[in-house]
Design a protein around this motif. Structure first.
Motif: not given
Length: 63
Positions: A8-22, A53-62
């Protein structure tokens, strides 16, 4: 098995970025998702501006 997760947000997030540092909080930058669309919509309504409301298909790794 593929599942749908919601953000849930106030903007569309097409492709979330995973940030490791900061910026560090309890869970890093804090891109939170929910299993339930209703919960994500409540989060979106807590922001100023439009409700998205953004939605994403998620497939857990094995691993």
């Amino acid at each position: 098995m593929e599942i749908i997760i919601y953000h849930g947000s106030n903007v569309e997030v097409y492709r979330p970025r995973i940030l490791q540092n900061g910026f560090y909080k309890d869970f890093g930058y804090g891109f939170y998702c929910a299993n339930f669309e209703k919960q994500a919509k409540r989060w979106a309504m807590s922001r100023k501006g439009k409700t998205v409301v953004n939605y994403y298909k998620y497939k857990p790794s094995k691993n």
